[in-house]
Design a protein around this motif. Structure first.
Motif, PDB file in Angstrom:
ATOM      1  N   ALA A 106      -8.513  16.423   0.845  1.00 12.92           N
ATOM      2  CA  ALA A 106      -9.116  15.925   2.080  1.00 12.92           C
ATOM      3  C   ALA A 106      -8.135  15.048   2.854  1.00 12.92           C
ATOM      4  CB  ALA A 106     -10.396  15.153   1.773  1.00 12.92           C
ATOM      5  N   CYS A 107      -7.474  14.138   2.173  1.00 13.73           N
ATOM      6  CA  CYS A 107      -6.525  13.239   2.844  1.00 13.73           C
ATOM      7  C   CYS A 107      -5.365  14.013   3.451  1.00 13.73           C
ATOM      8  CB  CYS A 107      -6.001  12.187   1.874  1.00 13.73           C
ATOM      9  SG  CYS A 107      -7.198  10.909   1.481  1.00 13.73           S
ATOM     10  N   TYR A 108      -4.748  14.866   2.660  1.00  8.58           N
ATOM     11  CA  TYR A 108      -3.571  15.567   3.142  1.00  8.58           C
ATOM     12  C   TYR A 108      -3.936  16.682   4.124  1.00  8.58           C
ATOM     13  CZ  TYR A 108      -1.206  12.878  -0.439  1.00  8.58           C
ATOM     14  OH  TYR A 108      -0.723  11.848  -1.196  1.00  8.58           O
ATOM     15  N   ALA A 109      -5.121  17.249   3.998  1.00 11.69           N
ATOM     16  CA  ALA A 109      -5.565  18.251   4.977  1.00 11.69           C
ATOM     17  C   ALA A 109      -5.797  17.590   6.332  1.00 11.69           C
ATOM     18  CB  ALA A 109      -6.833  18.944   4.493  1.00 11.69           C
ATOM     19  N   PHE A 110      -6.332  16.373   6.329  1.00 11.26           N
ATOM     20  CA  PHE A 110      -6.538  15.667   7.590  1.00 11.26           C
ATOM     21  C   PHE A 110      -5.196  15.357   8.251  1.00 11.26           C
ATOM     22  CE2 PHE A 110      -7.364  11.811  10.145  1.00 11.26           C
ATOM     23  CZ  PHE A 110      -8.270  12.369  11.035  1.00 11.26           C
ATOM     24  N   ALA A 111      -4.231  14.893   7.473  1.00 10.32           N
ATOM     25  CA  ALA A 111      -2.895  14.626   8.020  1.00 10.32           C
ATOM     26  C   ALA A 111      -2.262  15.917   8.534  1.00 10.32           C
ATOM     27  CB  ALA A 111      -2.016  13.973   6.965  1.00 10.32           C
ATOM     28  N   GLY A 112      -2.456  16.999   7.808  1.00 12.99           N
ATOM     29  CA  GLY A 112      -1.941  18.297   8.255  1.00 12.99           C
ATOM     30  C   GLY A 112      -2.610  18.761   9.535  1.00 12.99           C
ATOM     31  N   LEU A 113      -3.904  18.518   9.650  1.00  8.00           N
ATOM     32  CA  LEU A 113      -4.639  18.879  10.861  1.00  8.00           C
ATOM     33  C   LEU A 113      -4.105  18.112  12.072  1.00  8.00           C
ATOM     34  CD1 LEU A 113      -7.056  20.273  12.293  1.00  8.00           C
ATOM     35  CD2 LEU A 113      -8.393  18.239  11.694  1.00  8.00           C
ATOM     36  N   ILE A 114      -3.908  16.815  11.925  1.00  8.51           N
ATOM     37  CA  ILE A 114      -3.370  16.017  13.019  1.00  8.51           C
ATOM     38  C   ILE A 114      -1.973  16.494  13.383  1.00  8.51           C
ATOM     39  CG2 ILE A 114      -2.667  13.682  13.707  1.00  8.51           C
ATOM     40  CD1 ILE A 114      -5.720  14.169  13.630  1.00  8.51           C
ATOM     41  N   SER A 115      -1.166  16.811  12.381  1.00  6.37           N
ATOM     42  CA  SER A 115       0.182  17.325  12.642  1.00  6.37           C
ATOM     43  C   SER A 115       0.118  18.649  13.402  1.00  6.37           C
ATOM     44  CB  SER A 115       0.932  17.522  11.331  1.00  6.37           C
ATOM     45  OG  SER A 115       1.063  16.307  10.644  1.00  6.37           O
ATOM     46  N   ALA A 116      -0.742  19.545  12.964  1.00  9.69           N
ATOM     47  CA  ALA A 116      -0.877  20.842  13.633  1.00  9.69           C
ATOM     48  C   ALA A 116      -1.388  20.671  15.062  1.00  9.69           C
ATOM     49  CB  ALA A 116      -1.819  21.748  12.832  1.00  9.69           C
ATOM     50  N   LEU A 117      -2.358  19.794  15.245  1.00  8.56           N
ATOM     51  CA  LEU A 117      -2.883  19.560  16.589  1.00  8.56           C
ATOM     52  C   LEU A 117      -1.831  18.953  17.505  1.00  8.56           C
ATOM     53  CD1 LEU A 117      -6.500  18.270  15.845  1.00  8.56           C
ATOM     54  CD2 LEU A 117      -5.822  20.482  16.804  1.00  8.56           C
TER      55      LEU A 117
END
Length: 125
Positions: A106-117
């Motif tokens: 969850a933590c790293y997926a959220f960071a990945g989502l922000i990076s992708a966005l």
């Protein structure tokens, strides 16, 4: 003198170096680049110390669409998020909230989502 230490010839692979690398890069960016950005955009420009034409829409748009500007904006958004989410992940563990792999994902997926966005946002402009 004989020791009983043995070397593990097949150590288990860990993904921690990746997360620690992103954590370190985000912390460094947040400590060194973010304060200067806040100083320039949040203090010097509003006080008129920096010429208003230097931050005109056209100049900022040109900067943000250049490769250096795009990388700067992506770094400003993504790297501190990786740092923060790594802190949240390990902070939950320190506070005895053992979420296991779900919390890590969850933590790293959220960071990945922000990076992708941030990448999508920059290249859609």
């Amino acid at each position: 003198m004989k020791t009983n230490f043995s070397v593990d010839r097949a150590p288990k692979r860990s993904d921690e170096p990746i997360w620690w690398g992103l954590f370190g890069a985000g912390g460094t960016w947040f400590a060194m680049i973010t304060p200067v950005t806040i100083l320039v955009l949040g203090v010097l420009a509003p006080l008129g110390i920096i010429n208003a034409e230097a931050l005109s829409y056209e100049r900022v748009a040109d900067f943000s669409t250049s490769i250096i500007g795009a990388l700067f904006i992506i770094g400003t958004l993504a790297l501190p998020m990786w740092h923060a989410m790594h802190r949240v992940h390990h902070g939950m563990h320190d506070l005895k909230f053992h979420t296991g792999i779900v919390g890590k994902v969850a933590c790293y997926a959220f960071a990945g989502l922000i990076s992708a966005l941030s990448v999508i946002f920059i290249f859609m402009v």
